[in-house]
Design an enzyme around this catalytic site. Structure first.
Site, PDB file in Angstrom:
ATOM      1  N   HIS A  68       0.864  -1.198   0.000  1.00 12.52           N
ATOM      2  CA  HIS A  68       0.000   0.000   0.000  1.00 12.52           C
ATOM      3  C   HIS A  68       0.891   1.236   0.000  1.00 12.52           C
ATOM      4  CE1 HIS A  68      -3.138   2.846   0.901  1.00 12.52           C
ATOM      5  NE2 HIS A  68      -4.058   1.913   1.090  1.00 12.52           N
ATOM      6  N   ASP A 225     -15.732   7.226   5.342  1.00 15.41           N
ATOM      7  CA  ASP A 225     -14.522   6.403   5.437  1.00 15.41           C
ATOM      8  C   ASP A 225     -14.006   6.225   6.862  1.00 15.41           C
ATOM      9  OD1 ASP A 225     -12.228   4.921   5.050  1.00 15.41           O
ATOM     10  OD2 ASP A 225     -11.161   6.459   3.898  1.00 15.41           O
TER      11      ASP A 225
END
Ligand code: FE
Ligand code: FE
Ligand code: ZN
Length: 277
Positions: A68, A225
């Protein structure tokens, strides 16, 4: 169906250490930050470590692993210095990923910060055109975003618009984050098949390469989120298991990014394995 299930791990002790730690908690894949999530220099690659990891992963039947990019990587910032950092980091990360060939590199398409989504899409595809290279062995994943602030990648159409502008688009895939798409307004609880049909129609289901399995603290379309533990949010265990078990994700890494310590992850992985079909 054999499932590749894992979670986010700290990369501070190298690849082999992550592989062993994953194994210990019942995982056969994992995700890690390529460097401090808030940016900065990455530890140098140790070729002996990456080679031992590749052996370990093969011996233990691991699926693809997911690197990531740091959160600070914003390819569509209005600030040229920030875009430069995105280019340098992306370039360096892809070079490093060649030491663990055949895996995935996931990034957030970016925040356009008042320039408008169209400009954001243009800048992010421009960066991809500069960093992807013909003989790379990594698939780069655009993550589906919740649409918090000025995030791009908040709809399948926006992801498609980025992919369309990239010359080496064969190097690109998509990582579906359940919390993000739910917060983005895609009802994976009541209409999973319809959402994945839409994904197929707009992006193409073959682009789907990884799954971030997270519950959401917020409601459908909230554009917030905030991840919740499995079963601790408004998506729920059954709906998340249905996503994981959908044939679109057969053979793909399923990564937990839930608020957990290692022991919590171990329990969630066991739970998901018990629900795997
Ligand atoms: Fe992410
Ligand atoms: Fe995610
Ligand atoms: Zn998130």
């Amino acid at each position: 169906m054999l499932k590749y299930i894992g979670c986010h791990l700290s990369s501070s002790n190298g690849f082999l250490a992550m592989g062993k730690q994953a194994s210990e908690i019942g995982a056969n894949t994992f995700q890690f930050f390529t460097r401090n999530p808030r940016g900065g220099a990455a530890k140098p690659i140790d070729p002996a470590d990456t080679a031992s990891f590749m052996d370990f992963a093969a011996e233990n039947g691991f699926g693809q692993i997911v690197a990531h990019a740091p959160y600070t990587l914003n390819p569509c910032s209005a600030d040229e210095k920030i875009r430069r950092f995105a280019f340098d980091t992306f370039t360096d990360d892809l070079r490093r990923m060649e030491y663990v060939p055949g895996n995935l590199y996931n990034f957030h398409p970016g925040s356009h910060v008042k320039q408008g989504a169209e400009k954001g899409i243009e800048l992010t595809s421009e960066l991809l055109n500069r960093v992807l290279f013909e003989d790379m062995h990594t698939t780069v994943l655009l993550e589906t975003m919740a649409g918090k602030g000025s995030e791009i990648g908040r709809s399948f159409e926006e992801l498609r618009a980025i992919i369309d502008r990239v010359e080496l688009s064969g190097k690109l895939g998509v990582c579906l984050d359940t919390c993000h798409v739910f917060d983005g307004g895609y009802d994976i609880v009541n209409s999973l098949d319809r959402v994945l049909d839409e994904f197929d129609r707009i992006i193409g289901i073959s682009r789907l390469k990884a799954l971030h399995l997270n519950d959401s603290l917020n409601t459908l379309g909230s554009h917030k989120d905030r991840h919740a533990v499995i079963g601790g949010g408004s998506i729920g265990t059954q709906a998340l298991a249905a996503v994981m078990n959908h044939p679109a994700f057969d053979g793909k890494p399923v990564i937990l990014e839930t608020p957990n310590d290692l022991d919590g992850y171990k329990k969630e992985i066991a739970l998901l394995r018990s629900l795997a079909k």
